[in-house]
Design an enzyme around this catalytic site. Sequence first.
Site, mmCIF file in Angstrom:
data_model
loop_
_atom_site.group_PDB
_atom_site.id
_atom_site.type_symbol
_atom_site.label_atom_id
_atom_site.label_comp_id
_atom_site.label_asym_id
_atom_site.label_seq_id
_atom_site.Cartn_x
_atom_site.Cartn_y
_atom_site.Cartn_z
ATOM 1 N N GLU A 143 3.339 -25.575 6.602
ATOM 2 C CA GLU A 143 3.432 -27.008 6.306
ATOM 3 C C GLU A 143 4.819 -27.512 6.680
ATOM 4 O OE1 GLU A 143 2.406 -28.043 2.273
ATOM 5 O OE2 GLU A 143 2.925 -30.141 2.542
ATOM 6 N N SER B 51 10.020 -31.375 -2.786
ATOM 7 C CA SER B 51 10.921 -32.538 -2.930
ATOM 8 C C SER B 51 12.354 -32.170 -2.528
ATOM 9 C CB SER B 51 10.907 -33.035 -4.383
ATOM 10 O OG SER B 51 11.696 -32.181 -5.187
ATOM 11 N N ASN B 52 13.150 -33.190 -2.192
ATOM 12 C CA ASN B 52 14.515 -32.921 -1.732
ATOM 13 C C ASN B 52 15.360 -32.265 -2.825
ATOM 14 O OD1 ASN B 52 13.649 -34.028 0.619
ATOM 15 N ND2 ASN B 52 15.337 -35.487 0.837
ATOM 16 N N GLU B 53 15.072 -32.613 -4.092
ATOM 17 C CA GLU B 53 15.829 -31.967 -5.180
ATOM 18 C C GLU B 53 15.529 -30.465 -5.203
ATOM 19 O OE1 GLU B 53 13.992 -34.717 -5.569
ATOM 20 O OE2 GLU B 53 15.535 -36.219 -5.970
ATOM 21 N N GLN C 164 -5.953 -31.115 1.512
ATOM 22 C CA GLN C 164 -5.207 -30.078 0.788
ATOM 23 C C GLN C 164 -5.281 -30.308 -0.721
ATOM 24 O OE1 GLN C 164 -0.959 -30.300 1.347
ATOM 25 N NE2 GLN C 164 -0.641 -28.142 0.876
ATOM 26 N N GLY C 165 -5.928 -29.408 -1.433
ATOM 27 C CA GLY C 165 -6.041 -29.537 -2.889
ATOM 28 C C GLY C 165 -5.097 -28.591 -3.602
ATOM 29 N N TYR C 166 -3.809 -28.853 -3.486
ATOM 30 C CA TYR C 166 -2.799 -28.051 -4.194
ATOM 31 C C TYR C 166 -2.390 -28.767 -5.495
ATOM 32 C CZ TYR C 166 -1.494 -24.452 -0.712
ATOM 33 O OH TYR C 166 -1.460 -23.367 0.123
ATOM 34 N N SER C 167 -1.810 -29.985 -5.342
ATOM 35 C CA SER C 167 -1.160 -30.649 -6.483
ATOM 36 C C SER C 167 -2.165 -31.119 -7.526
ATOM 37 C CB SER C 167 -0.375 -31.871 -5.998
ATOM 38 O OG SER C 167 0.538 -31.495 -5.017
HETATM 39 C C1 LIG Z 1 2.340 -39.505 -0.181
HETATM 40 C C2 LIG Z 1 2.109 -38.149 -0.759
HETATM 41 C C3 LIG Z 1 1.145 -37.327 -0.199
HETATM 42 C C4 LIG Z 1 0.869 -36.084 -0.765
HETATM 43 N N1 LIG Z 1 -0.157 -35.335 -0.231
HETATM 44 C C5 LIG Z 1 -0.534 -34.191 -0.863
HETATM 45 C C6 LIG Z 1 -1.696 -33.495 -0.440
HETATM 46 O O1 LIG Z 1 -2.369 -33.866 0.541
HETATM 47 N N2 LIG Z 1 -2.075 -32.403 -1.138
HETATM 48 C C7 LIG Z 1 -1.357 -31.932 -2.204
HETATM 49 O O2 LIG Z 1 -1.742 -30.926 -2.774
HETATM 50 N N3 LIG Z 1 -0.243 -32.580 -2.633
HETATM 51 C C8 LIG Z 1 0.172 -33.703 -1.990
HETATM 52 N N4 LIG Z 1 1.278 -34.389 -2.429
HETATM 53 C C9 LIG Z 1 1.945 -33.935 -3.644
HETATM 54 C C10 LIG Z 1 3.348 -33.434 -3.457
HETATM 55 O O3 LIG Z 1 3.348 -32.147 -2.926
HETATM 56 C C11 LIG Z 1 4.038 -33.518 -4.831
HETATM 57 O O4 LIG Z 1 4.171 -34.891 -5.132
HETATM 58 C C12 LIG Z 1 5.365 -32.838 -4.843
HETATM 59 O O5 LIG Z 1 5.208 -31.440 -4.777
HETATM 60 C C13 LIG Z 1 6.166 -33.189 -6.131
HETATM 61 O O6 LIG Z 1 5.398 -32.914 -7.260
HETATM 62 P P1 LIG Z 1 5.168 -34.022 -8.381
HETATM 63 O O7 LIG Z 1 4.779 -35.302 -7.733
HETATM 64 O O8 LIG Z 1 4.250 -33.454 -9.390
HETATM 65 O O9 LIG Z 1 6.584 -34.254 -9.036
HETATM 66 P P2 LIG Z 1 7.325 -33.306 -10.081
HETATM 67 O O10 LIG Z 1 7.207 -31.891 -9.622
HETATM 68 O O11 LIG Z 1 6.844 -33.641 -11.443
HETATM 69 O O12 LIG Z 1 8.814 -33.770 -9.903
HETATM 70 C C14 LIG Z 1 9.334 -34.952 -10.555
HETATM 71 C C15 LIG Z 1 10.812 -35.058 -10.208
HETATM 72 O O13 LIG Z 1 11.510 -33.899 -10.715
HETATM 73 C C16 LIG Z 1 12.208 -33.228 -9.671
HETATM 74 N N5 LIG Z 1 12.132 -31.782 -9.865
HETATM 75 C C17 LIG Z 1 11.020 -31.052 -10.131
HETATM 76 N N6 LIG Z 1 11.328 -29.737 -10.213
HETATM 77 C C18 LIG Z 1 12.653 -29.638 -9.995
HETATM 78 C C19 LIG Z 1 13.563 -28.544 -9.948
HETATM 79 N N7 LIG Z 1 13.162 -27.277 -10.127
HETATM 80 N N8 LIG Z 1 14.865 -28.818 -9.697
HETATM 81 C C20 LIG Z 1 15.296 -30.092 -9.494
HETATM 82 N N9 LIG Z 1 14.482 -31.176 -9.533
HETATM 83 C C21 LIG Z 1 13.177 -30.947 -9.772
HETATM 84 C C22 LIG Z 1 11.487 -33.641 -8.402
HETATM 85 O O14 LIG Z 1 12.328 -33.577 -7.274
HETATM 86 C C23 LIG Z 1 11.089 -35.079 -8.704
HETATM 87 O O15 LIG Z 1 12.150 -35.955 -8.448
HETATM 88 C C24 LIG Z 1 1.607 -35.629 -1.868
HETATM 89 C C25 LIG Z 1 2.617 -36.432 -2.407
HETATM 90 C C26 LIG Z 1 2.866 -37.677 -1.868
HETATM 91 C C27 LIG Z 1 3.943 -38.520 -2.480
#
Ligand SMILES: Cc1cc2nc3c(=O)[nH]c(=O)nc-3n(C[C@H](O)[C@H](O)[C@H](O)COP(=O)(O)OP(=O)(O)OC[C@H]3O[C@@H](n4cnc5c(N)ncnc54)[C@H](O)[C@@H]3O)c2cc1C
Length: 398
Positions: free
Chosen positions: A244, A383-385, A126-129
């Site tokens: 998902e 994320s849970n937040e 999955q190439g989303y993030s």
């Molecule tokens: C082990 C693992 C596997 C993963 N696998 C994949 C994958 O296969 N493909 C893929 O595309 N992605 C993958 N991900 C990415 C995952 O979807 C992102 O890590 C997730 O969406 C959070 O984005 P971020 O890491 O950029 O954190 P950020 O979005 O930068 O968030 C940082 C912090 O800010 C908080 N935050 C952000 N926005 C808000 C808001 N609006 N309100 C309150 N709090 C907020 C978050 O909860 C977090 O604590 C994976 C992540 C992990 C950890």
Amino acid sequence: MDLTYTDDQKAFRDEVRAFLDEKLPKRLSDKVAGGKRLTKEDYEDWHAILNAQGWLGVNWPKEHGGTGWDAVQRHIFEEETTRAHAPRIVPFGLNMLGPVLMKFGSKEQQAHYLPRILNGDDWWCQGYSEPGAGSDLASVKTTAVREGEHYIVNGQKTWTTLGQYANMIFCLVRTSKDGKPQEGISFLLIDMDTPGVTVRPIVLIDGEAEVNEVWFEDVKVPAENLVGEENKGWTYAKYLLTHERTNIAGVGFATSALANLKRIAGLEQSGGKPLIQNPFFAAKMAQVEIDLMAMATTNLRTIAAAAAGNAPGAESSMLKIKGTVIRQEINALTRQAVGPYAMPFVSEALDEGANVEPVGPGYALPATQSYFNNRKLSIYGGSNEVQRQIISKAILEL
Ligand SMILES: Cc1cc2nc3c(=O)[nH]c(=O)nc-3n(C[C@H](O)[C@H](O)[C@H](O)COP(=O)(O)OP(=O)(O)OC[C@H]3O[C@@H](n4cnc5c(N)ncnc54)[C@H](O)[C@@H]3O)c2cc1C
């Protein structure tokens, strides 16, 4: 609403149990139960066994080679496979891309890719993030510029789970910078063997490298690999996320982990008695079990509502938060239960056939690794937040 199984559902459960007794290799269930490391071949073996039975596409309609099961059957299947310690099914092709192609893909894409997903010919990731586009997914910056019959892709994806095994990646790419960010995103299928694609492992806090960075440098992708319409990818991306988040509660995983915790607490000693008799520790275990039972009921309520044709709303967010908090709490208690043996982590001992002796009892070996690895549960899949924000808007109307 009826939360008990009908006779037909009980018969289905027996059929699933008989299948697992006969077809789930002990080699694999021993590995899963013992928290050992699974190889690419382990995942592929189980995938092939389920495919041979016709039980792989559990949320696919029959016309595309799926089971056509309803929500309750899927729940029973999930419950039984986790109880039997079957490997998890890698979700990217089956649970994520498959439903998107069925709804938005061309007939040619469906005919080409769907059978290959079932047969295990393609391993999708999955190439989303991206760095800077996780929770705020609409900020993706990887570009795809149309040149004749191709798109030229440049940029970087990150956290790509099991990308090191994948030969295909579905990506959100930016095809327009006009208008709102959501309106310039497209959904593109990319062969990872194309020149210009580089996969680099990211080692996480548990010492494992299950996620990767994927880089694209002038990668030439046939225009026919675009899913649906250009600049409409946000709609498909959101549709994929609803898939998902199925089985988001992870009741089966939590139940199995709790049983393991109880077993360990019965074997470990505290003050000359089994730890399970320590009132302080027993109270913590009881609390997490109560939380799990309450969540399992909420999960069944959601499944019953889905079976009656009501799409889950903010309940998914509740289940995501509770499910992940409960699993992380069980991981934390398991790590505490093994005491000092949580410290010496012998990574090699997690491999099948390793001749490295673990320090301490075998059940202590994966305790710390699972604890650290499952920090991810409250981050990915929304994320849970972010889930709390959804609840505050949708349920509390804040
Ligand atoms: C082990 C693992 C596997 C993963 N696998 C994949 C994958 O296969 N493909 C893929 O595309 N992605 C993958 N991900 C990415 C995952 O979807 C992102 O890590 C997730 O969406 C959070 O984005 P971020 O890491 O950029 O954190 P950020 O979005 O930068 O968030 C940082 C912090 O800010 C908080 N935050 C952000 N926005 C808000 C808001 N609006 N309100 C309150 N709090 C907020 C978050 O909860 C977090 O604590 C994976 C992540 C992990 C950890």
